[in-house]
Scaffold this active site. Sequence first.
Site: not given
Length: 155
Positions: A107-109, A126
């Site tokens: 999720p952080c990408d 995240l």
Amino acid sequence: MAVAAPDENVFRAHLASGSFLLGASSGRWRLVAVNWPYAVFGVRAADGVEYGLRFECCGYPRTPPTARPWDIARDAPLANNQWPKGRSRIPLAFNPGWKNGSCLYLPCDRQSIEGHANWYGEHPSLIWDPSVGIVHYLRIVHDLLNSGDYLGHAA
């Protein structure tokens, strides 16, 4: 001498932060190189293997970075058979079939969050946090590589 862009200045300030330096001094991760807008880091796994990640950081920190597994010695994408192995979460996050291995399924990408609006409610811890910056992404990867889910890598 060229003047750094504002996004690079913020990135470098995050590298000088206590949270980044603490992770580096404790051996969790290290900065390998910065050739803006790219940055390469090594992240240490539970078995001592260091996994490289090459981040693309345009628009940092307002825009989340995207990272792909990286062969630090060859300065090239990491071969699929060298990606970390695991039971459940690691094969999801480190999936060479996802977008042809161009990013981690997290999720952080930046690339992976697209089309996953549900992640904001399902995985709020995240989601990319620009106030924490690159340390947030590195912590998530380090936690995965040091979890009970991690099974090493296949040679």
